[in-house]
Design a protein around this motif. Structure first.
Motif, PDB file in Angstrom:
ATOM      1  N   GLN A 483       0.840  -1.195   0.000  1.00 52.86           N
ATOM      2  CA  GLN A 483       0.000   0.000   0.000  1.00 52.86           C
ATOM      3  C   GLN A 483       0.875   1.246   0.000  1.00 52.86           C
ATOM      4  OE1 GLN A 483      -3.597   0.251   0.239  1.00 52.86           O
ATOM      5  NE2 GLN A 483      -3.496  -1.883  -0.387  1.00 52.86           N
ATOM      6  N   ASP A 522      -2.477   7.559  -5.113  1.00 52.38           N
ATOM      7  CA  ASP A 522      -3.389   6.904  -6.047  1.00 52.38           C
ATOM      8  C   ASP A 522      -4.471   6.223  -5.223  1.00 52.38           C
ATOM      9  OD1 ASP A 522      -4.766   5.554  -7.970  1.00 52.38           O
ATOM     10  OD2 ASP A 522      -3.023   4.576  -8.886  1.00 52.38           O
ATOM     11  N   ASP A 524      -6.994   4.426  -5.950  1.00 53.82           N
ATOM     12  CA  ASP A 524      -7.341   3.055  -6.327  1.00 53.82           C
ATOM     13  C   ASP A 524      -6.384   2.038  -5.713  1.00 53.82           C
ATOM     14  OD1 ASP A 524      -9.509   3.866  -7.850  1.00 53.82           O
ATOM     15  OD2 ASP A 524      -8.280   4.214  -9.625  1.00 53.82           O
ATOM     16  N   GLN A 525      -5.157   2.458  -5.389  1.00 53.71           N
ATOM     17  CA  GLN A 525      -4.207   1.554  -4.763  1.00 53.71           C
ATOM     18  C   GLN A 525      -4.367   1.483  -3.248  1.00 53.71           C
ATOM     19  OE1 GLN A 525      -0.224   2.536  -5.901  1.00 53.71           O
ATOM     20  NE2 GLN A 525      -0.589   2.229  -8.097  1.00 53.71           N
ATOM     21  N   VAL A 528      -9.715  -0.158   0.891  1.00 52.73           N
ATOM     22  CA  VAL A 528     -11.026   0.441   1.156  1.00 52.73           C
ATOM     23  C   VAL A 528     -11.186   0.786   2.629  1.00 52.73           C
ATOM     24  CG1 VAL A 528     -12.164  -0.681  -0.787  1.00 52.73           C
ATOM     25  CG2 VAL A 528     -12.049  -1.861   1.413  1.00 52.73           C
ATOM     26  N   ARG A 531     -10.072   4.633   3.224  1.00 53.18           N
ATOM     27  CA  ARG A 531     -10.711   5.730   2.506  1.00 53.18           C
ATOM     28  C   ARG A 531     -11.774   6.409   3.385  1.00 53.18           C
ATOM     29  NH1 ARG A 531     -11.728   2.431  -3.213  1.00 53.18           N
ATOM     30  NH2 ARG A 531      -9.564   1.695  -3.457  1.00 53.18           N
ATOM     31  N   ASP A 552     -17.564   3.600  -2.858  1.00 51.09           N
ATOM     32  CA  ASP A 552     -16.358   2.818  -2.583  1.00 51.09           C
ATOM     33  C   ASP A 552     -15.290   3.646  -1.881  1.00 51.09           C
ATOM     34  OD1 ASP A 552     -15.845   4.466  -4.691  1.00 51.09           O
ATOM     35  OD2 ASP A 552     -14.783   2.968  -5.887  1.00 51.09           O
ATOM     36  N   ARG A 555     -11.459  10.628  -1.226  1.00 49.47           N
ATOM     37  CA  ARG A 555     -10.202  11.189  -0.738  1.00 49.47           C
ATOM     38  C   ARG A 555     -10.425  12.423   0.115  1.00 49.47           C
ATOM     39  NH1 ARG A 555      -5.038  12.941  -4.563  1.00 49.47           N
ATOM     40  NH2 ARG A 555      -3.805  13.910  -2.900  1.00 49.47           N
ATOM     41  N   ARG A 585     -13.320  12.120  -4.847  1.00 49.48           N
ATOM     42  CA  ARG A 585     -12.105  11.342  -5.052  1.00 49.48           C
ATOM     43  C   ARG A 585     -10.905  12.237  -5.354  1.00 49.48           C
ATOM     44  NH1 ARG A 585     -12.541   5.872  -6.186  1.00 49.48           N
ATOM     45  NH2 ARG A 585     -10.666   6.041  -7.499  1.00 49.48           N
TER      46      ARG A 585
END
Length: 636
Positions: A483, A522, A524-525, A528, A531, A552, A555, A585
């Motif tokens: 991560q 990033d 998406d990396q 969950v 976030r 989902d 940010r 995001r």
């Protein structure tokens, strides 16, 4: 016709006279007494001096007595009404705040009359009492040569006063008569200057400040500051002399704690922060007693101080009564998304007999289940921070994935000022997701949370005044290596305004954002579990749990809420609320795309905290669906 008996006529006069004082009577052999209810001999042209006309006069009195009785309560009710601009006729220029203060004093007295806590059956009694109140306030403001003239209107149904305050007295001379062994210069002396108005409130305030300053700078066993005021009415001036009653400076011979059982005596003595040989200072002794109470270990603390011995030393003894150190708390709630829930907490406030606090808690509902433990070690010295070691295992949902979180950490809490508190922690956080194939997406993080909090709220569970401000930054480092490293910045503010005795306006705003440490983040990396989400009872009531897009996780998140709280009885109250969220995001929220919810709530106020029931619906389609929330304490 037989003449009407004079005794009966006098009885009728007396009845009317008692109903509405005073009354005009001109019976045979008696002098007139002027009054306000009726003038029999002038208004109705009735001569009551002849015995033959006594019957006719008595008939008039019988007809007019009901009118007297009917007018009396109206008269009393009028003279009890609040003051107006014409109540006080001031003949000289006086500051508006002083005039308003005098009117407020009369209003308070008349309110007591209306409520029955004060009694003034006759107008003259009320007038005398109000003149006394005005005289006291005039003297307190420095007007010692005042003159108050009553100006009643409409037969005492309205009380008015003409006030000539005279010249305001000023300070002509100030004498500071302190003991010879008081070597400290007192800063409070500078607040009283020759030529300033002789205001009682300022003198009393100075007296208290002088007492506190002497207590903090010297070692006197007793500090009783007095003052003498000599008035020169011809010069409209006064001379002041401040002095202290004789006392001896002493030191502390010993500090004794009596009544300890489960609490170690040495720890209770350390809480006082007093040592033998120190200077005796009243504020430090008050602080010592407050420290014993604030430890949450004692239900009662009594203080005893001996008289000085031949060495001018005293012994300070605190007699304590310990509290029950173990507490079991049970609670419950309901959420449309999470369903019914229960929580339990077991607290031991004296785990190893030195004030350590052990907390075991659990929480269960349809969305999450958790169990945790925390051990708080109190400060061993005033300058040391408070240490808390904790662990928590939770099973919950993130982006509709069943996820497990296990947190282990410690936190240091330090009081920076009276209202500011700093926190610095070290956490190790593990997370993993379970599927039919087993454990997947195992991640581990090292976090260093740091926050600064300023809290001035008057109550933690039902605040009506004050605010709470939080600013924090938490760097998170991935220990598993899969991560990105990131940091979270968070700032929040809550404010409370008591509009009236029964209405409170509450508002809160919170902003959080995630940023990369070294490299651009990033999303998406990022797992969950790391976030940001919005929707549900903790953010926007009326929306589904984590139901605000992007579902989902985002940010950047901004939350705002406003509540109008109305308490319409001792136990019951209502709330109207609006919650708004921006979830994005990107680095900045999309201010043109808010998600809002609104609703109403019911509050039942118990002796320790309000019970909360809220029902909310999303906006702008308000009423399309409803969600219910039930818990303990206000929403924020």
């Amino acid at each position: 016709m037989t003449p009407w008996p004079e005794t009966a006529l006098k009885s009728l006069y007396r009845a009317c006279s008692e109903a509405a004082q005073p009354v005009t009577v001109a019976a045979q052999g008696q002098s007139q007494h002027s009054g306000s209810c009726l003038r029999v001999d002038q208004v109705f042209n009735i001569n009551i001096t002849g015995a033959g006309k006594q019957f006719r006069a008595a008939c008039w009195l019988c007809l007019l007595m009901p009118l007297c009785l009917w007018l009396t309560p109206a008269q009393a009710e009028t003279r009890f009404e609040a003051t107006t601009d014409s109540t006080l006729d001031i003949t000289a220029s006086v500051a508006n705040d002083l005039v308003n203060e005098w009117r407020q004093a009369l209003d308070n007295y008349r309110r007591d009359l209306r409520q029955g806590t004060q009694v003034a059956n006759r107008p003259l009694s009320q007038q005398s009492a109000e003149m006394t109140i005005l005289a006291e306030h005039l003297r307190a403001a420095g007007y010692y040569n005042h003159d108050i003239q009553p100006r009643p209107e409409e037969g005492y149904s309205r009380l008015r006063y003409r006030i000539n305050p005279g010249r305001r007295f000023t300070v002509r001379q100030v004498i500071w008569d302190w003991p010879e062994d008081l070597e400290t210069d007192l800063v409070a002396e500078n607040s009283l200057q020759v030529g300033q108005p002789l205001v009682a409130r300022e003198i009393l305030d100075l007296q208290n400040r002088l007492r506190r300053e002497i207590q903090s700078s010297a070692c006197y066993r007793r500090v009783n500051v007095r003052y003498e005021l000599s008035l020169d009415r011809a010069a409209n001036a006064g001379d002041l002399r401040f002095y202290m009653e004789p006392s001896t400076q002493v030191t502390i011979a010993d500090v004794i704690i009596e009544g300890t059982d489960e609490v170690r005596n040495s720890y209770a003595r350390r809480l006082t922060q007093l040592e033998p040989g120190e200077c005796f200072q009243r504020p430090r002794l008050d602080r010592a007693r407050l420290n014993l109470y604030e430890s949450n270990l004692f239900a009662r603390v009594d203080e005893n101080i001996t008289e000085p011995d031949e060495n001018n030393q005293v012994t300070v003894t605190y007699r304590v009564q310990e509290r029950f150190h173990r507490t079991l708390k049970l609670g419950g709630g309901y959420d449309t998304d999470a369903g019914p829930g229960v929580n339990a907490e077991w607290v031991h406030r004296n785990f190893s007999r030195r004030g350590e606090r052990l907390v075991l808690d659990t929480q269960i509902n349809f969305l999450s289940q958790a169990v945790g433990a925390a051990l708080t070690i109190p400060r061993r010295r005033p300058e040391w921070p408070r240490l808390t070691v904790s662990t928590r295992l939770e099973r919950t949902l993130f982006a509709e994935q069943r996820t497990y979180l296990w947190q282990k950490g410690l936190n240091l809490e330090q009081n920076l000022t009276d209202n500011w508190v700093g926190n610095l922690g070290l956490d190790v956080r593990s997370s993993w997701t379970t599927t039919d194939e087993g454990v997947v997406d195992f991640e581990q993080w090292l976090a260093i949370p740091a926050t600064v909090v300023r809290d001035t709220r008057n109550d933690m569970l039902d605040p009506r005044r004050g605010s709470r401000t939080l600013v924090g930054f938490t760097p998170n480092f991935s220990l598993a290596g899969g991560q990105p490293h990131y940091g979270q910045v968070r700032a929040s503010w809550r404010g409370y305004w008591a509009q009236t005795s029964s209405m409170t306006l509450a508002a809160t705003t919170e902003g959080s954002t995630l940023m990369g440490l070294g490299d651009e983040l990033d999303l998406d990396q990022l797992s969950v579990t790391e976030r940001l989400y919005a929707g549900g009872g903790g953010s926007v009531r009326g929306w589904p749990f984590q139901g605000i897009d992007p579902t989902d996780g985002g940010r950047t998140r901004v939350l705002q809420s406003v509540e109008q709280r109305i308490r319409w009885s001792e136990r019951w109250g209502t709330v109207g609320f609006v919650d708004v969220a921006w979830l994005s995001r990107s680095r900045m929220p999309d201010w043109d795309d808010p998600s809002a919810g609104a609703g109403i709530g019911l509050r039942y106020f118990t002796d320790f905290a309000p019970l909360r029931v809220d029902v909310g619906s999303p906006l702008p389609d308000w009423g399309s669906e409803w969600r219910f929330y039930f818990s303990i304490g206000q929403a924020f």
